[in-house]
Design an enzyme around this catalytic site. Structure first.
Site, short mmCIF file in Angstrom:
data_model
loop_
_atom_site.label_atom_id
_atom_site.label_comp_id
_atom_site.label_asym_id
_atom_site.label_seq_id
_atom_site.Cartn_x
_atom_site.Cartn_y
_atom_site.Cartn_z
N LEU A 42 52.23 -14.90 -34.61
CA LEU A 42 50.98 -14.33 -35.20
C LEU A 42 50.03 -15.44 -35.66
CD1 LEU A 42 52.58 -11.34 -37.17
CD2 LEU A 42 51.64 -11.33 -34.84
N SER A 134 46.42 -22.50 -15.92
CA SER A 134 44.97 -22.36 -16.01
C SER A 134 44.30 -23.15 -14.90
CB SER A 134 44.50 -22.88 -17.37
OG SER A 134 43.09 -23.03 -17.40
N TYR A 159 44.40 -29.93 -24.34
CA TYR A 159 44.88 -28.58 -23.98
C TYR A 159 45.15 -28.50 -22.48
CZ TYR A 159 44.67 -23.87 -22.26
OH TYR A 159 44.97 -22.72 -21.57
N LYS A 163 48.80 -27.95 -20.07
CA LYS A 163 49.05 -27.00 -18.98
C LYS A 163 49.61 -27.73 -17.76
CE LYS A 163 48.09 -23.21 -20.92
NZ LYS A 163 49.19 -22.28 -21.25
P1 NAD Z 1 46.00 -15.80 -27.41
O1 NAD Z 1 45.81 -16.87 -28.41
O2 NAD Z 1 45.29 -14.51 -27.59
O3 NAD Z 1 47.56 -15.46 -27.27
C1 NAD Z 1 48.54 -16.44 -27.46
C2 NAD Z 1 49.57 -15.85 -28.42
O4 NAD Z 1 50.62 -16.76 -28.60
C3 NAD Z 1 48.99 -15.54 -29.81
O5 NAD Z 1 49.31 -14.23 -30.18
C4 NAD Z 1 49.67 -16.56 -30.73
O6 NAD Z 1 49.90 -16.02 -32.02
C5 NAD Z 1 50.97 -16.82 -29.97
N1 NAD Z 1 51.58 -18.14 -30.19
C6 NAD Z 1 50.97 -19.35 -30.08
N2 NAD Z 1 51.86 -20.34 -30.33
C7 NAD Z 1 53.05 -19.73 -30.57
C8 NAD Z 1 54.35 -20.19 -30.90
N3 NAD Z 1 54.60 -21.51 -31.04
N4 NAD Z 1 55.34 -19.29 -31.11
C9 NAD Z 1 55.08 -17.96 -30.99
N5 NAD Z 1 53.88 -17.45 -30.69
C10 NAD Z 1 52.87 -18.33 -30.48
O7 NAD Z 1 45.66 -16.44 -25.99
P2 NAD Z 1 45.41 -15.74 -24.58
O8 NAD Z 1 43.95 -15.86 -24.27
O9 NAD Z 1 46.09 -14.44 -24.53
O10 NAD Z 1 46.17 -16.77 -23.62
C11 NAD Z 1 47.52 -16.55 -23.30
C12 NAD Z 1 47.97 -17.71 -22.43
O11 NAD Z 1 47.11 -17.81 -21.29
C13 NAD Z 1 47.89 -19.07 -23.12
O12 NAD Z 1 49.01 -19.84 -22.70
C14 NAD Z 1 46.61 -19.68 -22.58
O13 NAD Z 1 46.67 -21.09 -22.56
C15 NAD Z 1 46.59 -19.12 -21.18
N6 NAD Z 1 45.25 -19.05 -20.60
C16 NAD Z 1 44.28 -18.37 -21.26
C17 NAD Z 1 43.00 -18.31 -20.71
C18 NAD Z 1 41.89 -17.59 -21.41
O14 NAD Z 1 40.71 -17.82 -21.07
N7 NAD Z 1 42.17 -16.74 -22.36
C19 NAD Z 1 42.74 -18.93 -19.49
C20 NAD Z 1 43.77 -19.61 -18.85
C21 NAD Z 1 45.04 -19.66 -19.42
C1 WQD Z 2 32.31 -20.30 -19.61
C2 WQD Z 2 30.88 -20.75 -19.32
C3 WQD Z 2 30.04 -22.47 -20.75
C4 WQD Z 2 30.11 -20.15 -24.42
C5 WQD Z 2 37.70 -22.18 -21.08
C6 WQD Z 2 38.78 -23.21 -21.07
C7 WQD Z 2 39.82 -22.83 -20.04
C8 WQD Z 2 40.29 -21.41 -20.28
C9 WQD Z 2 39.13 -20.47 -20.28
C10 WQD Z 2 42.30 -21.53 -21.54
C11 WQD Z 2 30.71 -22.24 -19.41
C12 WQD Z 2 29.27 -21.17 -20.94
C13 WQD Z 2 30.25 -20.53 -23.09
C14 WQD Z 2 28.82 -20.06 -24.99
C15 WQD Z 2 27.88 -20.71 -22.89
N1 WQD Z 2 41.00 -21.31 -21.50
N2 WQD Z 2 29.15 -20.80 -22.36
N3 WQD Z 2 27.75 -20.34 -24.20
O1 WQD Z 2 34.89 -23.28 -20.52
O2 WQD Z 2 35.09 -21.96 -18.34
O3 WQD Z 2 37.08 -22.20 -19.83
O4 WQD Z 2 38.24 -20.90 -21.31
O5 WQD Z 2 43.02 -21.81 -20.64
O6 WQD Z 2 40.88 -23.74 -20.14
O7 WQD Z 2 38.22 -24.45 -20.69
O8 WQD Z 2 35.18 -20.76 -20.52
O9 WQD Z 2 34.03 -18.98 -21.75
O10 WQD Z 2 34.16 -21.29 -22.81
O11 WQD Z 2 32.67 -20.91 -20.85
O12 WQD Z 2 26.89 -20.97 -22.20
O13 WQD Z 2 28.63 -19.73 -26.19
O14 WQD Z 2 30.03 -20.18 -20.30
O15 WQD Z 2 29.18 -23.58 -20.72
O16 WQD Z 2 29.82 -22.65 -18.40
P1 WQD Z 2 35.46 -22.15 -19.75
P2 WQD Z 2 34.03 -20.45 -21.58
#
Ligand code: NAD
Ligand code: WQD
Length: 349
Positions: A42, A134, A159, A163
């Site tokens: 959480l 990612s 970050y 990954k």
């Molecule tokens: P999120 O933060 O909503 O969910 C991650 C969850 O993991 C949270 O509920 C957090 O409380 C829990 N958590 C974190 N560290 C923990 C630990 N040590 N032990 C137990 N629980 C833990 O994130 P999300 O957007 O749902 O992303 C989920 C996964 O997908 C992540 O690994 C993230 O890197 C990856 N990812 C997300 C995106 C995106 O844009 N959201 C894009 C690419 C990859």
């Molecule tokens: C998308 C586009 C910004 C916010 C990130 C992480 C990636 C993954 C997904 C975890 C970009 C533009 C954004 C704003 C804007 N997370 N933007 N104004 O950067 O593609 O990816 O989230 O794995 O690892 O890097 O996503 O939603 O932050 O941005 O103009 O207030 O929107 O410049 O072009 P991003 P984002």
């Protein structure tokens, strides 16, 4: 009787299952008949998500609240939950900017959690792992669209580096332990929310990501959206991304888990890009939001954000053909789900 006993429904461990993508995946797993247990500390989600999951699916998943970076607690979990047969590992810290300020927190959390899980997979004979990776591992690709063979690049952030390292930890561990199987799912840009508006993205503090910032601006929580640059080498000058509906993404996890449980993997480490195959610019997304919701968005163009890549979108052929999975929902309907979620949590009619 004996047959029933041995066909006893096995459990899927969803780490980070009260988080954004995890909660949507739990619902899809439950609706496919899987028995789910969530582990989440959480740190970036709320326990109330369990109530919402139950409201949607009718089933309250088992839940354990602890830090997966704690090896002892993780081992105790597997000693207790002896029916787990596969893990979907979402739990991680994921804020790019924060990772630059707090690299050790990110390396410890994201790498130790995975290593603890994989140690337990070996010890407790849990053979299957699906990992949240990612498209960030590709950096700014030289050639678009991106395939799974596109070379990974040096990460733009700690970050992103976690990954890439986690992918290597998985591939090296399954090479040394061929009885184990790992699938890395490289997400592009997940957006939107469940159609019920009961679960969605709930960023803590000021959103880093585009869509929650848009919906909070539309809800009047944020004054104005800043568009980070319109001087990129794209049609309208704003960055291009592959925005994928979070429920489509969740469904891909169910497909990946079934692939492992049914023994259909072609290797014991596989990688799949999860995108739509369509690149949309930031300004195109804003227009799509306004069109689908009827809400005029207050935004301004500002300077570029450091670390942003110009354009990336997926070649989805391999995932479509090999997994038999394809993203189905379009940008406008997806953005409407994001807006409905925002209105629900803010009490806006
Ligand atoms: P999120 O933060 O909503 O969910 C991650 C969850 O993991 C949270 O509920 C957090 O409380 C829990 N958590 C974190 N560290 C923990 C630990 N040590 N032990 C137990 N629980 C833990 O994130 P999300 O957007 O749902 O992303 C989920 C996964 O997908 C992540 O690994 C993230 O890197 C990856 N990812 C997300 C995106 C995106 O844009 N959201 C894009 C690419 C990859
Ligand atoms: C998308 C586009 C910004 C916010 C990130 C992480 C990636 C993954 C997904 C975890 C970009 C533009 C954004 C704003 C804007 N997370 N933007 N104004 O950067 O593609 O990816 O989230 O794995 O690892 O890097 O996503 O939603 O932050 O941005 O103009 O207030 O929107 O410049 O072009 P991003 P984002």
């Amino acid at each position: 009787m004996i047959k029933e006993f041995f066909s006893m429904k096995k459990q899927i461990l969803v780490t980070g299952g009260t988080g954004y993508i995890g909660s949507h995946t739990v619902v899809e797993l439950q609706q496919e008949g899987f028995d789910v247990v969530i582990v989440d500390n959480l740190s970036n989600s709320k326990i109330e998500v369990l109530d919402s999951i139950e409201k949607i699916s009718g089933i309250r998943p088992a839940f354990e609240n602890f830090d997966l970076a704690d090896a002892t607690k993780t081992d105790e979990f597997f000693a207790k939950y002896t029916n787990v047969e596969a893990i979907i590992h979402f739990a991680a810290s994921k804020a790019v900017g924060e990772s630059v300020e707090l690299p050790l927190l990110y390396y410890r959390n994201n790498l130790c959690s995975l290593m603890n899980l994989m140690e337990c997979m070996k010890k407790y004979e849990v053979k299957n792992l699906v990992f949240s990776s990612s498209c960030t591992v590709y950096g700014q690709p030289d050639v678009l669209p991106v395939t799974e063979e596109t070379p990974r690049k040096d990460a733009e952030s700690p970050y992103g580096n976690t990954k890439r390292i986690c992918e290597d930890i998985i591939s090296d561990t399954v090479s040394a332990n061929p009885e184990l199987n790992g699938i890395a799912l490289r997400y592009f840009n997940p957006i939107g929310a469940h159609e019920s508006a009961l679960i969605g993205e709930f960023p803590t503090g000021v959103p880093n990501n585009l869509v929650p910032f848009i919906t909070q601006t539309a809800a009047g929580i944020r004054e104005q959206l800043s568009v980070f640059g319109d001087d990129y080498d794209t049609a309208d000058g704003s960055c291009i991304r592959d925005f994928i509906n979070v429920v489509d993404l969740a469904k891909a996890h169910v497909v990946a888990i079934k692939r492992q449980l049914e023994g259909n993997c072609k290797a014991n480490y596989e990688v799949f890009n999860l995108g739509t195959g369509n690149g949309s610019s930031v300004l195109e997304l804003i227009n799509a939001f306004e069109k689908s919701t009827g809400v005029k968005l207050n935004y301004k163009i500002v300077e570029r954000r450091a670390g942003d890549i110009e354009k990336i979108y997926a070649n989805t052929t391999y995932a479509n053909e090999e997994l038999g999975w394809k993203a189905e929902k379009g940008l406008e309907e997806t953005l409407l789900t994001a807006w409905n979620w925002e209105k629900n949590i803010r009490g806006i009619k």
